[in-house]
Design an enzyme around this catalytic site. Structure first.
Site, mmCIF file in Angstrom:
data_model
loop_
_atom_site.group_PDB
_atom_site.id
_atom_site.type_symbol
_atom_site.label_atom_id
_atom_site.label_comp_id
_atom_site.label_asym_id
_atom_site.label_seq_id
_atom_site.Cartn_x
_atom_site.Cartn_y
_atom_site.Cartn_z
ATOM 1 N N ARG A 122 2.047 3.109 17.560
ATOM 2 C CA ARG A 122 3.136 2.139 17.514
ATOM 3 C C ARG A 122 4.508 2.798 17.406
ATOM 4 N NH1 ARG A 122 5.702 0.824 12.412
ATOM 5 N NH2 ARG A 122 3.639 0.501 11.520
ATOM 6 N N ARG A 172 8.101 3.509 -1.491
ATOM 7 C CA ARG A 172 9.545 3.442 -1.219
ATOM 8 C C ARG A 172 10.021 2.021 -0.950
ATOM 9 N NH1 ARG A 172 10.477 7.350 2.918
ATOM 10 N NH2 ARG A 172 10.848 8.911 1.319
ATOM 11 N N TYR A 183 1.258 -8.316 9.928
ATOM 12 C CA TYR A 183 0.798 -6.957 10.227
ATOM 13 C C TYR A 183 -0.627 -7.031 10.762
ATOM 14 C CZ TYR A 183 4.583 -4.769 7.440
ATOM 15 O OH TYR A 183 5.788 -4.353 6.931
ATOM 16 N N ASN A 239 15.665 -1.533 10.192
ATOM 17 C CA ASN A 239 14.995 -0.242 10.379
ATOM 18 C C ASN A 239 15.995 0.910 10.360
ATOM 19 O OD1 ASN A 239 12.517 -1.477 10.583
ATOM 20 N ND2 ASN A 239 12.320 -1.230 12.786
ATOM 21 N N HIS A 287 -0.445 -2.150 12.765
ATOM 22 C CA HIS A 287 -0.530 -1.379 11.529
ATOM 23 C C HIS A 287 -1.917 -0.771 11.291
ATOM 24 C CE1 HIS A 287 -0.279 -0.840 7.015
ATOM 25 N NE2 HIS A 287 0.903 -0.402 7.373
ATOM 26 N N HIS A 337 -2.022 5.970 -1.356
ATOM 27 C CA HIS A 337 -1.823 5.105 -0.204
ATOM 28 C C HIS A 337 -3.130 4.470 0.269
ATOM 29 C CE1 HIS A 337 -0.576 4.419 4.153
ATOM 30 N NE2 HIS A 337 0.379 3.819 3.469
ATOM 31 N N ARG A 380 1.664 -1.827 -1.829
ATOM 32 C CA ARG A 380 2.729 -2.825 -1.645
ATOM 33 C C ARG A 380 2.104 -4.206 -1.795
ATOM 34 N NH1 ARG A 380 7.099 -0.020 0.488
ATOM 35 N NH2 ARG A 380 6.606 1.776 1.822
#
Length: 707
Positions: free
Chosen positions: A566, A407, A470, A48, A594, A437, A377
């Site tokens: 979160r 990204r 997730y 991270n 998530h 998204h 993704r």
């Protein structure tokens, strides 16, 4: 009216992000977690921070270099002030990470018979094994790089691990110290397992193996010092989409530059001499604050691979197999099940397989005419993409909006984009200036009574791998309003049309923020009119100032607000006269939270939404997002129960205080409630037809924050 724009009412975004990773690191220090899981949390924290430095810190550095001093619009901190505060906090967190690794986890690994050893600790058999490994496997791929007048400092790859070597030529003693670099090869495993005593497993890091044999790379020279270092570079992509004719080619070119961006930080071993550290720092043109001395292995993200070693199941969480949803057990035709009623999927507790089957059956069903899907993704071996390829082969009309600007997933998405195009799919690479998204799949099917549209909407990605770790919510529906909206949504993105009037969904960048503001303001009006009012929102991050100002206003009106966030939260709860009715908790546990859930009491006529979007400014103005309502009563009740359980979590929840720090939620129960464990057990019992017996909470009010 109070001015809610004051900087004192907001937490800096970057510092809030650092605080999130402090919470992740707490899980590494938590002895209630299995030992290998704690190593994994170390790796997650390290990974991270890599992304944080490569993108967020790099961006602030670019602003400073450009002479920009404009404060951020919430905390009022200038780029320089942010960099100084970030440096202070990140140095402290990284020191804590290596302290936890060295003084807590390593001793427990040794108690379990797992040792990371240095060269001087090896027995004769291990020394012979190490020596043989070096000469036969490492030496052929190593390249020593001299640095002198004729050999400039090499342009080392982003995040590559290297050895700095200080040496002397005994034939030229007046020449002074010489400098060289040896890159630790990334194509070789980072750790070497050695012959070990019975009941033990000894490992040696690759850089230690090379260091022990460094003289063989510089024969005839005297080695004065060898020490590892690692450079993290600016890895954000800079693309002028308005001037780019081929977005795919532009991104491919930018990806090549990512490996060689400007240095952002330098990580060095704590034992490196001041002279060698200063030499590296000078060559890389970095400030003192950009140098991190680390008392442990540089780049501990290698523990991701170490975590997966076979034979250590007892040191990991018991393997969990996502359960089949009760409503779909025994179902062979998923379209028939969806036609009867809306279906809610709660991942990873419930399996992602129904989503895969939805696309796979559509690919093979002779009645299916078209499949349209957004992909942000996806996994490297995606069954979803394979099903889309199969659908195209079967003559279906397949349209995929694949976001190649996601990204650090750009390369993977480009590979899939080319494969889909080759199979005959219509592939759209995204929208200029925006990232797509939103998560939606539309299946158009010819049936006896006419054309019917089936839709899947989700808070998470179409990624079968992350769906196991997730937490997300997805909904399958055949409601006409969703089908009409889905068709308009894809037509709007793939062709030329103004944003349509939506029957059910709301989208960004046009309309989403306004919808959220209206929903929040309605709760404020209801409370002032003496009607029931309540807001519960679960998301990954909260950064949008206009939404936070609306929440402050609602709090002042007496609306009780619970936020489950979160990660980043720029809102300060518990400020007298501003946010004393707002409570913020963060849940960090085995799974990555998530899902995005938005609940509004609405005077007693509850409204519940799921979304791909957080309450972040980028989600409101720079992305294509989807917000969708949940209409079916049993699904609304189930989502309310999910929120209720999470708000009652006193095992993994931390509460945000007004000063920006987090404290563990104090349990007053004999057995603290771990919401993720609750959902695991609930899914297992539901799969076999049993109801999980838990005390009802019914969204009870929560006590105010401590003074």
């Amino acid at each position: 009216m109070r001015d809610f724009s004051l900087p004192d009412y907001y937490i800096n975004r970057e510092l809030s992000w650092v605080a999130f990773n402090e919470r992740v690191l707490e899980e590494a220090a938590n002895r209630q977690n299995p030992l290998f899981e704690r190593l994994k949390f170390i790796a997650i924290t390290s990974s991270n921070f890599d992304e944080f430095f490569m993108v967020r810190v790099a961006g602030l550095k670019d602003q400073v270099k450009a002479g920009l001093s404009k404060p951020d619009n919430k905390s009022g901190m200038t780029p320089k002030e942010q960099l100084a505060a970030i440096s202070e906090r990140t140095h402290a967190v990284m020191n804590k990470l290596f302290d936890v690794l060295k003084h807590q986890i390593t001793p427990e690994l040794e108690q379990a018979g797992i040792r990371f050893v240095k060269a001087h600790q090896l027995c004769a058999e291990q020394q012979a094994f190490m020596r043989d490994y070096f000469h036969h496997h490492l030496f052929p791929v190593l390249t020593p790089l001299a640095v002198d007048a004729s050999h400039p400092f090499p342009l080392l790859l982003n995040k590559s691990l290297n050895l700095a070597v200080l040496l002397e030529n005994p034939q030229e003693e007046d020449e002074g110290p010489l400098f060289a670099v040896v890159q630790v090869p990334a194509v070789v495993p980072r750790f070497l397992q050695l012959p070990s005593p019975a009941g033990e497993a000894h490992f040696m890091l690759l850089e230690e193996v090379i260091k022990e044999h460094i003289e063989s790379l510089f024969q005839g020279y005297t080695i004065r010092e060898t020490s590892p270092f690692r450079i993290t570079r600016n890895a954000d992509l800079t693309i002028d989409e308005d001037e780019t004719e081929d977005l795919l080619e532009a991104i491919q070119q930018e990806l090549k530059k990512r490996k060689m961006g400007e240095p952002v930080i330098l990580a060095i071993d704590s034992s490196m001499s001041d002279f060698l550290a200063a030499t590296l720092q000078d060559w890389l043109e970095l400030e003192d604050a950009d140098v991190y001395r680390m008392d442990g292995p540089l780049d501990p993200s290698f523990f991701f691979k170490f975590y997966a070693l076979p034979g250590y199941d007892h040191l990991r969480f018991e393997e969990y197999v996502p359960q089949p949803p009760k409503e779909l057990q025994g179902v062979t035709n998923i379209f028939e099940a969806i036609r009867q009623k809306d279906l809610l999927l709660h991942h990873p507790y419930e399996s992602f397989d129904p989503v895969i089957q939805f696309v796979q059956q559509a690919a093979e069903d002779p009645g299916v005419l078209a499949i349209k899907q957004t992909l942000y993704r996806v996994s490297g071996d995606s069954p979803i993409v394979k099903a889309l390829l199969r659908a195209a082969e079967n003559g279906k009309q397949v349209t995929v909006l694949l976001e190649i600007k996601a990204r650090f997933d750009e390369e993977n998405n480009i590979v899939w984009a080319k494969a889909l195009e080759k199979a005959g799919c219509h592939v759209i690479y995204g929208i200029v200036g925006l990232k797509t998204h939103g998560k939606i799949t539309l299946v158009v099917r010819a049936e006896q009574d006419g054309i019917r549209r089936y839709v899947h909407l989700s808070t998470g990605n179409y990624n079968d791998r992350t769906a196991r770790v997730y937490t997300d919510l997805g909904m399958l529906t055949a409601r006409e309003e969703f089908g009409i909206d889905a068709s308009h949504f894809f037509n709007h993105l793939t062709g030329y049309s103004q944003p349509p009037y939506w029957k059910a969904i709301t989208t960004a960048p046009v309309g989403l923020r306004e919808t959220f503001l209206q929903l929040i303001e309605q709760e404020t009006a209801n409370r002032l009119a003496g009607k029931p009012a309540r807001i519960i929102a679960k998301m990954n991050a909260l950064t949008d100032k206009r939404i936070m100002e609306a929440l402050y206003k609602a709090s002042c009106a007496g609306v009780e607000i619970d936020l489950i966030i979160r990660g980043i939260c720029c809102l300060r709860p518990g400020i007298a006269g501003v946010s004393e009715n707002i409570r913020v908790i963060s849940i960090v546990g085995r799974f990555l939270e998530h899902s995005r859930i938005y609940y509004f009491l609405n005077g007693g006529e509850e409204r519940i939404f799921l979304a791909s979007a957080d309450w972040m400014t980028r989600n409101m103005v720079a992305r294509v997002e989807l917000l969708f309502p949940v209409y079916q009563e049993n699904l609304k009740e189930r989502i309310k129960q999910i929120l209720d359980i999470m708000l009652s979590d006193d095992a993994k929840a931390r509460m945000l205080l007004p000063d920006g720090t987090y404290i563990n939620v104090v349990s007053n129960k004999p057995a603290p409630l771990n919401s993720q464990l609750y959902f695991l057990e609930e899914a297992c019992l539901s799969a076999i037809g049993k109801k999980f017996d838990a005390a009802p909470h019914h969204l009870e009010p929560h006590l105010p924050l401590p003074e």
